[in-house]
Design an enzyme around this catalytic site. Structure first.
Site, PDB file in Angstrom:
ATOM      1  N   ASN A  27     -10.773  -0.920   8.941  1.00 38.46           N
ATOM      2  CA  ASN A  27     -11.426  -0.562   7.678  1.00 38.46           C
ATOM      3  C   ASN A  27     -12.644  -1.422   7.363  1.00 38.46           C
ATOM      4  O   ASN A  27     -13.506  -1.009   6.600  1.00 38.46           O
ATOM      5  CB  ASN A  27     -10.423  -0.632   6.525  1.00 38.46           C
ATOM      6  N   GLN A  54      -8.351   5.112   8.203  1.00 36.62           N
ATOM      7  CA  GLN A  54      -9.810   5.211   8.286  1.00 36.62           C
ATOM      8  C   GLN A  54     -10.272   6.193   9.356  1.00 36.62           C
ATOM      9  O   GLN A  54     -11.448   6.500   9.460  1.00 36.62           O
ATOM     10  CB  GLN A  54     -10.431   3.832   8.544  1.00 36.62           C
ATOM     11  N   CYS A  67      -9.769  -3.691  -1.157  1.00 33.46           N
ATOM     12  CA  CYS A  67      -8.396  -4.068  -1.491  1.00 33.46           C
ATOM     13  C   CYS A  67      -8.244  -5.587  -1.516  1.00 33.46           C
ATOM     14  O   CYS A  67      -7.431  -6.135  -2.233  1.00 33.46           O
ATOM     15  CB  CYS A  67      -7.435  -3.494  -0.479  1.00 33.46           C
ATOM     16  N   THR A 122      11.078  12.675  -7.381  1.00 38.12           N
ATOM     17  CA  THR A 122      10.551  14.037  -7.520  1.00 38.12           C
ATOM     18  C   THR A 122       9.161  14.093  -6.904  1.00 38.12           C
ATOM     19  O   THR A 122       8.312  13.241  -7.183  1.00 38.12           O
ATOM     20  CB  THR A 122      10.498  14.428  -9.012  1.00 38.12           C
TER      21      THR A 122
HETATM   22  N1  PLP Z   1      -4.859   0.900   5.463  1.00 35.98           N
HETATM   23  C1  PLP Z   1      -6.182   0.869   5.608  1.00 35.98           C
HETATM   24  C2  PLP Z   1      -6.778   0.778   6.969  1.00 35.98           C
HETATM   25  C3  PLP Z   1      -7.013   0.926   4.477  1.00 35.98           C
HETATM   26  O1  PLP Z   1      -8.339   0.912   4.632  1.00 35.98           O
HETATM   27  C4  PLP Z   1      -6.418   1.000   3.201  1.00 35.98           C
HETATM   28  C5  PLP Z   1      -7.265   0.989   1.991  1.00 35.98           C
HETATM   29  O2  PLP Z   1      -8.374   0.528   1.992  1.00 35.98           O
HETATM   30  C6  PLP Z   1      -5.015   1.031   3.112  1.00 35.98           C
HETATM   31  C7  PLP Z   1      -4.281   0.979   4.249  1.00 35.98           C
HETATM   32  C8  PLP Z   1      -4.318   1.086   1.799  1.00 35.98           C
HETATM   33  O3  PLP Z   1      -4.569   2.249   1.109  1.00 35.98           O
HETATM   34  P1  PLP Z   1      -4.059   2.445  -0.385  1.00 35.98           P
HETATM   35  O4  PLP Z   1      -4.535   1.241  -1.148  1.00 35.98           O
HETATM   36  O5  PLP Z   1      -4.705   3.705  -0.801  1.00 35.98           O
HETATM   37  O6  PLP Z   1      -2.570   2.528  -0.338  1.00 35.98           O
END
Ligand code: PLP
Length: 381
Positions: free
Chosen positions: A148, A185, A331, A243
Site C-alpha cells: 500500500n 491494493q 492508517c 446481521t
Molecule cells: N490492507 C492494506 C494493504 C491496506 O492498504 C489497508 C488500508 O489502507 C488495509 C489493509 C485496511 O483497510 P481498512 O482500514 O479499510 O480495514
C-alpha cells in the site's frame, strides 16, 4: 464525483469515492428492502437472494466457490480473522509474514510466534529468507499481493510454489501450511484468481475499489478450518456472525465487478499517466528518487524521496495548493513513526521522513499531474 473542484486528489490508495453505479445498487437495501435476510417471509427471502447473487458475483472474479466467501466489515477485519482464525487453533505454531504487511496483519501476527520475511531494496520479498523462516511449526504465511505504500507487486505465485513444495515434504502427518494474501491494493489492477495465485486465504477491501468503506471479504478455501472472531447468530457459515450489512455487501460486489471488468483498461491508462508524471518530476526536481520496484509496481503508485525535505511540511504546502497526497499509509499516519515499509527497504529515518506517496485513480487527469509537477518544483526550489 462530487469532490471540491479545486482539489487534485492523489490519495486513491487511502480511499476511493463511491462509484455512482455502486451507490445505485446499494440504495434499495436501506429502505425498501431493509428486511433481515434471515427472516422467513418472502421480502426477506428476496434480500437473501440478493446476498447470494453478490456472493456469486465476487466468487466469479476469484475463481472460487460462493461458499468460500466470508463477507466482513473491511480488510482490517478480514486480516485479523485470517491471522487469529488460523493461529488460535495451533498454540505452538508460528506465523511467517512479510516485513511490509499492513498493520492489520502485523499487529494480530505479533500476538503469536511471528517471523518477518525480509524484503529486497526494491520491496520485493526475499524468497531465500522466506524459505529459511518457515519451519515445521509454521502454519500460516501471509504475503500481500501489492504494498500500500510503495506499490510493489509481490511474487505471490513463487511464494505459493515454495509453500506447495514444503507441504509436499511435510506429508499428511505434519501441520497444515496455508498462504494468505492481503489483496486490498491489488484489486483495481491485478488478477485475483485464487487458484492461479495459489492462495488459500485472501483479503479484499471495498473502500479501495470505489465501493463503501468497511466492506470486504475473506476468501477461505473450503479445505481450511477457521476459528471465528465474532460469534453469535451464525451468519456467514458461522465464521462471521452478525446481521449482514446488506448495502455494504451489495456495494462491495458491484464495485469489485466493475473494478475487475475495467482493470486492463485502467492499468494501461494509469501506467501512461504515471510514466509521464515520473519523467516530469525527475526533470523538474533535482535529487528526487523513486522508492520501490519500477517494474513490479502497481500502475497508480508513485512514491518518492526528496532530499532535505520534511514530508509533513510539504504535504501541508501541497494541501494549501489544493493537492492531496500522503506521507505513507493513511492508517499509520497518526503514529508519527517513520514507515516500517521504508525502513524494511533500507531507508534511514531521515529518508523515510522525506518521502511522499501519490496514488492515482479513475478520475486522475494528465493536466492535474502537470500542475502538481509545477507546484512541487516551485515549493522545493
Ligand atoms: N490492507 C492494506 C494493504 C491496506 O492498504 C489497508 C488500508 O489502507 C488495509 C489493509 C485496511 O483497510 P481498512 O482500514 O479499510 O480495514
Amino acid at each position: 464525483m462530487s469532490m471540491d473542484k479545486a482539489n487534485i486528489y492523489l490519495d486513491y490508495a487511502a480511499a476511493t469515492p463511491l462509484d455512482e453505479s455502486v451507490k445505485q445498487a446499494m440504495l434499495p437495501f436501506w429502505q425498501d428492502q431493509f428486511f433481515n435476510p434471515s427472516a422467513s417471509y418472502s421480502p426477506a427471502i428476496k434480500v437473501r437472494q440478493a446476498i447470494n447473487h453478490a456472493r456469486q458475483q465476487v466468487a466469479y472474479w476469484l475463481g472460487a466457490k460462493p461458499t468460500e466467501i466470508i463477507f466482513t466489515a473491511g480488510a482490517s477485519e478480514a486480516n485479523n480473522l485470517a491471522v487469529a482464525g488460523i493461529m488460535s487453533q495451533y498454540p505452538k505454531a508460528n506465523i511467517v509474514i512479510s516485513s511490509i504487511e499492513h498493520e492489520s496483519v502485523l499487529s494480530p501476527a505479533s500476538l503469536y510466534d511471528c517471523r518477518l520475511i525480509k524484503v529486497l531494496e526494491d520491496g520485493r520479498l526475499d524468497l531465500n529468507d522466506l524459505r529459511q523462516k518457515i519451519d515445521n511449526q509454521t502454519v500460516l504465511v501471509s504475503v500481500m499481493q501489492a504494498n500500500n505504500e510503495i506499490g510493489t507487486i509481490e511474487p505471490l505465485k513463487q511464494v505459493a510454489e515454495i509453500i506447495e513444495s514444503i507441504r509436499r515434504q511435510r506429508g499428511s502427518s505434519g501441520l497444515p501450511l496455508y498462504l494468505h494474501s492481503d489483496s486490498t491494493q491489488a484489486a483495481n489492477y491485478l488478477d485475483l484468481h485464487v487458484a492461479r495465485l495459489g492462495v488459500d486465504l485472501m483479503t479484499l477491501n471495498g473502500g479501495k475499489i470505489y465501493g463503501p468503506k468497511q466492506s470486504g471479504l475473506l476468501y477461505l478455501k473450503s479445505s481450511v478450518k477457521l476459528q471465528p472472531l465474532i460469534m453469535g447468530g451464525g451468519q456467514e457459515r458461522n465464521l462471521r456472525s452478525g446481521t449482514e450489512n446488506v448495502p455494504a455487501i451489495i456495494g462491495f460486489a458491484t464495485a469489485l465487478d466493475k473494478a475487475q471488468s475495467l482493470r486492463h483498461e485502467e492499468a494501461k491508462r494509469t501506467l501512461q499517466l504515471r510514466e509521464d508524471f515520473i519523467s516530469d518530476l525527475t526533470r523538474a526536481i533535482p535529487g528526487i528518487t523513486i522508492n520501490g520496484s519500477i517494474k513490479q509496481r502497481l500502475p497508480n503508485n508513485i512514491h518518492v524521496s526528496l532530499p532535505n525535505i520534511d514530508n509533513e511540511r510539504l504535504l501541508i504546502q501541497l494541501d494549501a495548493h489544493g493537492i492531496l497526497a500522503a506521507a505513507g499509509s493513511a492508517c499509520s499516519a497518526s503514529s508519527n513513526q517513520p514507515s516500517h515499509v521504508l525502513k524494511a527497504i533500507g531507508k534511514s529515518d531521515l529518508e523515510a521522513r522525506s518521502s511522499i506517496r501519490f496514488s492515482l485513480g479513475r478520475k486522475t487527469m494528465s493536466s492535474e499531474l502537470k500542475h502538481v509537477t509545477q507546484v512541487m518544483a516551485k515549493l522545493i526550489s
